[in-house]
Design an enzyme around this catalytic site. Structure first.
Site, short mmCIF file in Angstrom:
data_model
loop_
_atom_site.label_atom_id
_atom_site.label_comp_id
_atom_site.label_asym_id
_atom_site.label_seq_id
_atom_site.Cartn_x
_atom_site.Cartn_y
_atom_site.Cartn_z
N ALA A 63 0.86 -1.17 0.00
CA ALA A 63 0.00 0.00 0.00
C ALA A 63 0.90 1.23 0.00
O ALA A 63 2.08 1.15 0.40
CB ALA A 63 -0.89 -0.01 1.22
N GLY A 108 0.74 -4.94 1.00
CA GLY A 108 -0.44 -5.06 0.13
C GLY A 108 -0.17 -5.84 -1.15
O GLY A 108 -1.10 -6.38 -1.76
N GLU A 111 -0.48 -9.33 -0.15
CA GLU A 111 -1.91 -9.52 0.16
C GLU A 111 -2.75 -9.64 -1.11
O GLU A 111 -3.66 -10.46 -1.18
CB GLU A 111 -2.39 -8.36 1.04
CG GLU A 111 -1.78 -8.43 2.43
CD GLU A 111 -2.01 -7.17 3.25
OE1 GLU A 111 -1.73 -6.06 2.75
OE2 GLU A 111 -2.46 -7.29 4.40
N GLU A 131 4.66 -4.77 7.60
CA GLU A 131 3.88 -3.70 8.23
C GLU A 131 4.29 -3.36 9.66
O GLU A 131 4.31 -2.20 10.04
CB GLU A 131 2.38 -4.05 8.21
CG GLU A 131 1.73 -3.92 6.84
CD GLU A 131 1.83 -5.18 6.00
OE1 GLU A 131 2.60 -6.10 6.36
OE2 GLU A 131 1.14 -5.25 4.97
N1 CAA Z 1 4.53 3.19 -1.00
C1 CAA Z 1 4.89 4.31 -1.63
N2 CAA Z 1 5.99 4.42 -2.39
C2 CAA Z 1 6.76 3.32 -2.52
C3 CAA Z 1 6.45 2.11 -1.89
C4 CAA Z 1 5.26 2.05 -1.12
N3 CAA Z 1 4.85 0.93 -0.52
N4 CAA Z 1 7.41 1.22 -2.18
C5 CAA Z 1 8.29 1.85 -2.98
N5 CAA Z 1 7.92 3.13 -3.18
C6 CAA Z 1 8.59 4.16 -3.96
C7 CAA Z 1 9.80 4.71 -3.21
O1 CAA Z 1 9.39 5.68 -2.28
C8 CAA Z 1 10.61 5.26 -4.35
O2 CAA Z 1 10.06 6.48 -4.74
P1 CAA Z 1 11.05 7.75 -5.08
O3 CAA Z 1 11.83 7.28 -6.27
O4 CAA Z 1 10.08 8.85 -5.40
O5 CAA Z 1 11.88 7.94 -3.88
C9 CAA Z 1 10.35 4.28 -5.48
O6 CAA Z 1 9.14 3.59 -5.12
C10 CAA Z 1 11.43 3.25 -5.64
O7 CAA Z 1 11.63 2.64 -4.39
P2 CAA Z 1 13.08 2.48 -3.70
O8 CAA Z 1 13.97 3.58 -4.10
O9 CAA Z 1 12.86 2.28 -2.23
O10 CAA Z 1 13.57 1.12 -4.39
P3 CAA Z 1 14.59 0.06 -3.79
O11 CAA Z 1 14.90 -0.87 -4.89
O12 CAA Z 1 15.72 0.72 -3.09
O13 CAA Z 1 13.75 -0.72 -2.67
C11 CAA Z 1 11.82 -1.86 -1.79
C12 CAA Z 1 12.67 -1.50 -3.04
C13 CAA Z 1 12.64 -2.79 -0.87
C14 CAA Z 1 10.57 -2.57 -2.25
C15 CAA Z 1 11.49 -0.57 -1.03
O14 CAA Z 1 10.94 0.36 -1.94
C16 CAA Z 1 10.51 -0.75 0.07
O15 CAA Z 1 10.88 -1.25 1.14
N6 CAA Z 1 9.23 -0.36 -0.15
C17 CAA Z 1 8.21 -0.42 0.85
C18 CAA Z 1 7.75 -1.85 1.04
C19 CAA Z 1 6.71 -1.91 2.15
O16 CAA Z 1 7.01 -1.64 3.31
N7 CAA Z 1 5.47 -2.30 1.81
C20 CAA Z 1 4.40 -2.42 2.75
C21 CAA Z 1 3.60 -1.15 2.79
S1 CAA Z 1 2.45 -1.14 4.11
C22 CAA Z 1 1.10 -1.98 3.52
O17 CAA Z 1 1.09 -2.54 2.46
C23 CAA Z 1 -0.06 -1.96 4.45
C24 CAA Z 1 -1.17 -2.88 4.11
O18 CAA Z 1 -1.12 -4.08 4.38
C25 CAA Z 1 -2.40 -2.37 3.54
#
Ligand code: CAA
Length: 258
Positions: A63, A108, A111, A131
């Protein structure tokens, strides 16, 4: 649509979540567009859906953390409902949905893959429920579906530890059915979709409903659900054609979805 591509070719529809700059993260707009896409699928012609993510790095990275960061308690609950409603629509969609997981499937993303009937993935796929590291619980069904798919002990370990797992481990614990080199993932998904689509569509739909609905109730009620859906098939042209073809020792001419 800005973030969802949908293409139907013959009996197979491919939905691509297309927000690669954010690794296909699910914001409200993506969820709304996905909902509209599902509503518009032509169920007369399409027999199987494939769900995947745009690009070569990510299926869905979760998400949208930016959008969630300022939510209040009530807004958080509403956002969870928004995701849950769409994912439930996917899970109960009349035809099978195959998740072709082509990279990160986190939060998500994991999920939404679990709301699909079948998951296959590429070698670079990464699954996880990160999360609790962000101060929240999984909110789009992760606390419920992961335990049902991989068992309670493994689900609790993954969710409490927020540890991501790679494709081989996802395969080992039964979270995905198969792992392919990235370039072979979509062909494999198409091949599986074609194998499903060539079968009697009403029977396939009834199997999905019988499995899904039966898992929600006790075995005595579950077998009654099966009996009704089994019985339903005998009203179909396709049952007559399928069995007549067998008895006449010939191939089925065509299943007509009626
Ligand atoms: N939400 C918003 N933006 C996201 C995102 C997310 N979940 N995941 C990645 N992005 C964005 C980053 O912010 C980045 O944007 P910018 O270029 O504008 O900075 C872009 O995507 C590329 O991401 P990274 O630079 O971080 O890429 P990376 O290769 O270094 O890392 C990754 C990849 C490990 C997937 C890392 O992006 C990451 O950890 N993302 C978040 C993963 C996460 O925690 N997901 C769970 C979200 S909570 C949820 O989903 C709740 C629920 O159950 C409903």
């Amino acid at each position: 649509m800005e973030f969802i591509n949908y293409e139907a070719e013959g009996m197979v529809g491919v939905i691509t979540i297309n927000r690669p700059k954010a690794l296909n993260a699910l914001n409200s707009q993506v969820l709304e567009e996905l909902d509209q896409t599902l509503n518009a699928v032509d169920l007369e012609s399409v027999r199987v859906l494939i769900l995947t993510g745009a690009g070569e790095k990510s299926f869905v990275a979760g998400a949208d953390i930016g959008e969630m960061s300022t939510l209040t308690k009530a807004e958080g609950e509403a956002f969870g409902k928004k995701g849950n409603d769409v994912f439930r629509k996917l899970e109960t969609f009349p035809i099978p949905v195959i998740a072709a997981v082509n990279g990160f499937a986190l939060g998500g993303g994991c999920e939404i893959s679990m709301s699909c009937d079948i998951r296959i993935c590429s070698e670079n796929a990464v699954f996880g429920q990160p999360e609790v590291g962000l101060g929240i619980t999984p909110g789009f069904g992760g606390t419920q579906r992961l335990a049902r798919i991989v068992g309670v002990g493994m689900a609790k370990q993954m969710i409490y530890s927020a540890r991501n797992i790679k494709a081989d481990e996802a395969f080992r614990i039964g979270l995905v059915n198969a792992v392919y080199p990235l370039e072979e993932l979509m062909p494999a998904a198409q091949k599986l979709a074609a194998a499903i689509a060539k079968n009697a569509p009403i029977a396939v739909r009834n199997c999905k409903k019988a499995i899904n609905d039966g898992l929600q109730v006790n075995m005595d009620e579950a077998i009654v659900i099966e009996e009704k859906l089994f019985g339903d098939c005998f009203e179909s042209y396709d049952q007559k054609e399928g069995m007549t073809a067998f008895l006449e020792k010939r191939k089925v001419e065509a299943f007509l979805n009626k």
